[in-house]
Enzyme design. Structure first.
Site, PDB file in Angstrom:
ATOM      1  N   GLY A  32      12.572  10.894   6.824  1.00  0.00           N
ATOM      2  CA  GLY A  32      11.158  11.241   6.645  1.00  0.00           C
ATOM      3  C   GLY A  32      10.268  10.110   7.105  1.00  0.00           C
ATOM      4  O   GLY A  32      10.745   9.005   7.415  1.00  0.00           O
ATOM      5  N   LEU A  33       8.989  10.392   7.134  1.00  0.00           N
ATOM      6  CA  LEU A  33       7.999   9.407   7.583  1.00  0.00           C
ATOM      7  C   LEU A  33       8.000   8.174   6.685  1.00  0.00           C
ATOM      8  O   LEU A  33       8.439   8.238   5.531  1.00  0.00           O
ATOM      9  CB  LEU A  33       6.597  10.035   7.534  1.00  0.00           C
ATOM     10  CG  LEU A  33       6.298  11.163   8.517  1.00  0.00           C
ATOM     11  CD1 LEU A  33       4.962  11.815   8.152  1.00  0.00           C
ATOM     12  CD2 LEU A  33       6.266  10.636   9.951  1.00  0.00           C
ATOM     13  N   SER A  34       7.478   7.077   7.224  1.00  0.00           N
ATOM     14  CA  SER A  34       7.256   5.896   6.400  1.00  0.00           C
ATOM     15  C   SER A  34       6.286   6.269   5.277  1.00  0.00           C
ATOM     16  O   SER A  34       5.276   6.927   5.530  1.00  0.00           O
ATOM     17  CB  SER A  34       6.658   4.791   7.276  1.00  0.00           C
ATOM     18  OG  SER A  34       6.390   3.657   6.506  1.00  0.00           O
ATOM     19  N   GLY A  35       6.647   5.919   4.055  1.00  0.00           N
ATOM     20  CA  GLY A  35       5.786   6.227   2.914  1.00  0.00           C
ATOM     21  C   GLY A  35       6.010   7.608   2.321  1.00  0.00           C
ATOM     22  O   GLY A  35       5.355   7.995   1.355  1.00  0.00           O
ATOM     23  N   GLY A  37       8.653   8.589   0.762  1.00  0.00           N
ATOM     24  CA  GLY A  37       9.347   8.453  -0.528  1.00  0.00           C
ATOM     25  C   GLY A  37      10.849   8.267  -0.420  1.00  0.00           C
ATOM     26  O   GLY A  37      11.566   8.385  -1.419  1.00  0.00           O
ATOM     27  N   SER A 106      14.907   7.629  10.723  1.00  0.00           N
ATOM     28  CA  SER A 106      15.781   8.413  11.621  1.00  0.00           C
ATOM     29  C   SER A 106      15.011   9.592  12.239  1.00  0.00           C
ATOM     30  O   SER A 106      15.300  10.748  11.937  1.00  0.00           O
ATOM     31  CB  SER A 106      17.053   8.880  10.904  1.00  0.00           C
ATOM     32  OG  SER A 106      16.832   9.370   9.612  1.00  0.00           O
TER      33      SER A 106
HETATM   34  N1  LIG Z   1       6.853   0.797  14.440  1.00  0.00           N
HETATM   35  C1  LIG Z   1       7.392   1.138  13.259  1.00  0.00           C
HETATM   36  N2  LIG Z   1       7.662   2.434  13.008  1.00  0.00           N
HETATM   37  C2  LIG Z   1       8.205   2.784  11.839  1.00  0.00           C
HETATM   38  N3  LIG Z   1       8.523   1.911  10.827  1.00  0.00           N
HETATM   39  C3  LIG Z   1       8.270   0.594  11.045  1.00  0.00           C
HETATM   40  C4  LIG Z   1       7.683   0.169  12.256  1.00  0.00           C
HETATM   41  N4  LIG Z   1       7.541  -1.191  12.172  1.00  0.00           N
HETATM   42  C5  LIG Z   1       8.009  -1.578  10.993  1.00  0.00           C
HETATM   43  N5  LIG Z   1       8.460  -0.514  10.293  1.00  0.00           N
HETATM   44  C6  LIG Z   1       9.139  -0.633   8.985  1.00  0.00           C
HETATM   45  O1  LIG Z   1      10.512  -0.361   9.260  1.00  0.00           O
HETATM   46  C7  LIG Z   1      10.991   0.678   8.425  1.00  0.00           C
HETATM   47  C8  LIG Z   1      11.700   1.772   9.247  1.00  0.00           C
HETATM   48  O2  LIG Z   1      12.930   1.326   9.713  1.00  0.00           O
HETATM   49  P1  LIG Z   1      14.073   2.363  10.049  1.00  0.00           P
HETATM   50  O3  LIG Z   1      15.265   1.563  10.396  1.00  0.00           O
HETATM   51  O4  LIG Z   1      14.191   3.313   8.922  1.00  0.00           O
HETATM   52  O5  LIG Z   1      13.471   3.125  11.314  1.00  0.00           O
HETATM   53  S1  LIG Z   1      14.233   4.070  12.349  1.00  0.00           S
HETATM   54  O6  LIG Z   1      15.110   4.962  11.581  1.00  0.00           O
HETATM   55  O7  LIG Z   1      14.997   3.235  13.289  1.00  0.00           O
HETATM   56  O8  LIG Z   1      13.171   4.800  13.067  1.00  0.00           O
HETATM   57  C9  LIG Z   1       9.796   1.300   7.747  1.00  0.00           C
HETATM   58  O9  LIG Z   1      10.219   1.479   6.412  1.00  0.00           O
HETATM   59  P2  LIG Z   1       9.874   2.777   5.537  1.00  0.00           P
HETATM   60  O10 LIG Z   1       8.392   2.635   5.273  1.00  0.00           O
HETATM   61  O11 LIG Z   1      10.702   2.571   4.307  1.00  0.00           O
HETATM   62  O12 LIG Z   1      10.212   4.023   6.279  1.00  0.00           O
HETATM   63  C10 LIG Z   1       8.674   0.292   7.905  1.00  0.00           C
HETATM   64  O13 LIG Z   1       8.572  -0.478   6.729  1.00  0.00           O
HETATM   65  N1  LIG Z   2       7.153  12.467  -5.617  1.00  0.00           N
HETATM   66  C1  LIG Z   2       7.278  11.268  -5.064  1.00  0.00           C
HETATM   67  N2  LIG Z   2       8.466  10.899  -4.539  1.00  0.00           N
HETATM   68  C2  LIG Z   2       8.602   9.671  -3.953  1.00  0.00           C
HETATM   69  N3  LIG Z   2       7.610   8.757  -3.878  1.00  0.00           N
HETATM   70  C3  LIG Z   2       6.409   9.078  -4.389  1.00  0.00           C
HETATM   71  C4  LIG Z   2       6.187  10.333  -4.995  1.00  0.00           C
HETATM   72  N4  LIG Z   2       4.913  10.380  -5.412  1.00  0.00           N
HETATM   73  C5  LIG Z   2       4.360   9.196  -5.073  1.00  0.00           C
HETATM   74  N5  LIG Z   2       5.254   8.402  -4.474  1.00  0.00           N
HETATM   75  C6  LIG Z   2       4.956   7.030  -3.998  1.00  0.00           C
HETATM   76  O1  LIG Z   2       4.995   7.028  -2.572  1.00  0.00           O
HETATM   77  C7  LIG Z   2       5.465   5.764  -2.102  1.00  0.00           C
HETATM   78  C8  LIG Z   2       6.681   6.001  -1.213  1.00  0.00           C
HETATM   79  O2  LIG Z   2       7.117   4.757  -0.714  1.00  0.00           O
HETATM   80  P1  LIG Z   2       8.621   4.521  -0.261  1.00  0.00           P
HETATM   81  O3  LIG Z   2       9.577   5.069  -1.262  1.00  0.00           O
HETATM   82  O4  LIG Z   2       8.729   3.072   0.111  1.00  0.00           O
HETATM   83  O5  LIG Z   2       8.679   5.453   1.034  1.00  0.00           O
HETATM   84  P2  LIG Z   2       9.597   5.294   2.336  1.00  0.00           P
HETATM   85  O6  LIG Z   2      10.874   4.628   1.917  1.00  0.00           O
HETATM   86  O7  LIG Z   2       9.786   6.703   2.810  1.00  0.00           O
HETATM   87  O8  LIG Z   2       8.777   4.470   3.274  1.00  0.00           O
HETATM   88  C9  LIG Z   2       5.808   4.914  -3.327  1.00  0.00           C
HETATM   89  O9  LIG Z   2       4.717   4.073  -3.630  1.00  0.00           O
HETATM   90  C10 LIG Z   2       5.988   5.986  -4.423  1.00  0.00           C
HETATM   91  O10 LIG Z   2       5.703   5.493  -5.711  1.00  0.00           O
END
Ligand SMILES: Nc1ncnc2c1ncn2[C@@H]1O[C@H](COP(=O)(O)OS(=O)(=O)O)[C@@H](OP(=O)(O)O)[C@H]1O
Ligand SMILES: Nc1ncnc2c1ncn2[C@@H]1O[C@H](COP(=O)(O)OP(=O)(O)O)[C@@H](O)[C@H]1O
Length: 197
Positions: A32-35, A37, A106
């Site tokens: 899933g997208l960054s952020g 969860g 991914s």
């Molecule tokens: N350009 C760019 N795009 C996306 N994400 C970025 C980027 N730069 C840094 N980050 C940080 O790296 C985390 C994603 O790494 P991944 O190894 O999961 O990415 S991937 O599967 O290879 O696309 C991602 O973590 P999550 O927020 O937990 O998804 C970010 O914290």
């Molecule tokens: N239902 C939910 N499930 C997962 N995270 C949630 C939910 N509601 C709010 N959040 C918040 O969204 C954010 C997700 O961040 P994170 O888990 O680091 O996402 P990712 O790993 O996909 O980047 C956290 O701050 C978390 O507390």
């Protein structure tokens, strides 16, 4: 690739390792997208598995990029290589009899399918952590979307790099509407229904 490498069959099999752990092994592949969860849910599921005395391990995007995959960028080619290596590592964990929980964006369907194909039927459980981009951007837990919008970070998933949603995931969690506790329950129930735990 060398022609002089021969696969060595271990005496102890995956089934043997699973049997002393008392459960089957699999990979819960969060995408899933960054952020969206992924890390939050992966940790909540691992905590629940730990309480149930099941053997598990988390592989998380940020952490793996500190070590094993240090130096890989966010170009398409490096993301492919990132996921390819993680897939192989996840396979080793599954062979060791554990439940591996991965949290990587991914973003490419084809790469996720290649990972799926490394596993036996039922071992690869794709969990789509589905959250609209605007909600992820509102959460922005690491401030990365703000940096991506200002151009400080390039090739950021959802902004100027694609995310291909899974077409047929085993589990979908809509984190805008589903609480962390409920999502954990859905995933644990899936593992029970499939008689993995
Ligand atoms: N350009 C760019 N795009 C996306 N994400 C970025 C980027 N730069 C840094 N980050 C940080 O790296 C985390 C994603 O790494 P991944 O190894 O999961 O990415 S991937 O599967 O290879 O696309 C991602 O973590 P999550 O927020 O937990 O998804 C970010 O914290
Ligand atoms: N239902 C939910 N499930 C997962 N995270 C949630 C939910 N509601 C709010 N959040 C918040 O969204 C954010 C997700 O961040 P994170 O888990 O680091 O996402 P990712 O790993 O996909 O980047 C956290 O701050 C978390 O507390």
């Amino acid at each position: 690739m060398s022609n002089h490498i021969v696969w060595h069959q271990t005496i102890i099999s995956k089934g043997d390792r699973q049997s002393i752990k008392g459960h089957k092994s699999c990979v819960l592949w969060f995408t899933g997208l960054s952020g969206s969860g992924k890390s939050t849910l992966a940790n909540a599921v691992e905590l629940k598995l730990f309480e149930l005395k099941k053997h598990s391990y988390i592989l998380d995007g940020d952490n793996i990029r500190y070590g094993l995959n240090k130096g890989l960028t966010f170009s398409k080619e490096d993301r492919f290589e990132n996921i390819r290596r993680i897939g192989e590592v996840a396979k080793l964990f599954v062979d060791s009899g554990q439940i591996v929980v991965t949290a990587f964006i991914s973003p490419f369907r084809e790469e996720r399918e290649k990972v799926r194909n490394l596993f036996e039927d039922g071992e690869f459980i794709e969990v789509f952590v589905d959250c609209p981009l605007d909600e992820c951007e509102k959460r922005d837990p690491k401030g990365l979307y703000q940096k991506a919008r200002s151009g400080e970070i390039r090739e950021f998933t959802g902004i100027d790099s694609p995310y291909e949603e899974p077409l047929n995931p085993e589990i979908t969690i809509q984190t805008k509407d589903c609480t962390i506790d409920r999502a954990t329950e859905i995933i644990i129930n899936y593992l029970k229904e499939k008689q993995i735990i």
